[in-house]
Design an enzyme around this catalytic site. Sequence first.
Site, PDB file in Angstrom:
ATOM      1  N   ASP A 107       0.873  -1.173   0.000  1.00 54.93           N
ATOM      2  CA  ASP A 107       0.000   0.000   0.000  1.00 54.93           C
ATOM      3  C   ASP A 107       0.912   1.224   0.000  1.00 54.93           C
ATOM      4  OD1 ASP A 107      -2.206   1.656   0.207  1.00 54.93           O
ATOM      5  OD2 ASP A 107      -2.185   1.609   2.394  1.00 54.93           O
ATOM      6  N   ASP A 166      -2.287   1.214   7.119  1.00 57.00           N
ATOM      7  CA  ASP A 166      -1.542   0.918   5.880  1.00 57.00           C
ATOM      8  C   ASP A 166      -1.089  -0.534   5.849  1.00 57.00           C
ATOM      9  OD1 ASP A 166      -0.896   4.053   5.178  1.00 57.00           O
ATOM     10  OD2 ASP A 166      -0.744   3.591   7.306  1.00 57.00           O
ATOM     11  N   GLU A 208      -1.343  -1.226  -4.695  1.00 53.64           N
ATOM     12  CA  GLU A 208      -2.600  -0.487  -4.845  1.00 53.64           C
ATOM     13  C   GLU A 208      -2.476   0.515  -5.985  1.00 53.64           C
ATOM     14  OE1 GLU A 208      -4.984   0.666  -1.408  1.00 53.64           O
ATOM     15  OE2 GLU A 208      -5.121   2.669  -2.269  1.00 53.64           O
TER      16      GLU A 208
END
Lengths: 181, 181
Positions: free
Chosen positions: A7, A141, A68
């Site tokens: 992420d 996260d 992501e």
Amino acid sequence: MRVLGIDPGLTRCGVGVVDGTVGRPLTMVDVGVVRTSAGLPIAERLVTIEKGLDAWIEEHRPDAVAVERVFARSDSSTIMGTAQASGIALVVAARRGLPIAMHTPSEVKAAVSGNGRADKAQVGAMVVRILRLTELPRPADAADALALAITHVWRGGAQARIDAAAAQAGPRRTSYPVRTR
Amino acid sequence: MRVLGIDPGLTRCGVGVVDGTVGRPLTMVDVGVVRTSAGLPIAERLVTIEKGLDAWIEEHRPDAVAVERVFARSDSSTIMGTAQASGIALVVAARRGLPIAMHTPSEVKAAVSGNGRADKAQVGAMVVRILRLTELPRPADAADALALAITHVWRGGAQARIDAAAAQAGPRRTSYPVRTR
């Protein structure tokens, strides 16, 4: 199949490693964040992220990396740093020849919770359940990176089955590999 | 002082190398672009940019690198790729320990043409004049990289003089180094 979910972020880059195949329980191998100090020049922060992600790949030897997908949103002051960090993540994985997939936040929500508009708490609760954890890893996260890795195992596995069926059915494949990098 | 200017972009990353010091004529050493094909996965494109920029640094051994500062603008569909490319440029330079500066487009326009709102043609005409070229290098990304390098020589030089004066005046320095990376 071992997947490293990333992420991306400049201050906190979430990382989560998940082992598993579709239809069998998944296992969390490791989870954490690569942190950089806001007081450092941005170039040094990006080098820190590069080294940090390299160390995670070196230690856990994933079969694939899921990052992501970042979108431009005018309402975010951190979007440029996030985009730069995602570029570093992609390069670190691509340099090692690892398959890379990018999943959008709504794809992750849909895969993990069944609802593309699920909120953080719902997604977090499902990550805990799917990986049979006692509590949700922090910060967010890190949990998001696990959700990405779960998504990739499930989507990749489903795609692999489609590909296998198509291969059995004949030489004309209409499906695409999941490596949508 | 030799400066490598980088105008980051995913399809065309402009690169320009300029030699010079403030108050003396500047010289263009080399100019060009690192190109990547839109048909390739983004991770491979970023690796191509990384290798391309590394080769430029290897060949020209700049004393400093100037990268255009990228801003989030909702009206641009290419902004995420530009941000990712700029992240790669920063990492490539920082890994080698090179001083890095980021200049905004309006800083470049102001430095080169005296007008922060100058148009492309005005800036281009000044780049040709300052470097005593016979014509403006194409594409525009290459010319922009030269403008960045010129800006850095001039701003860096001015800052060096201020620092030198401050050092002569006494130990209490109030100025900051130009390395605003």
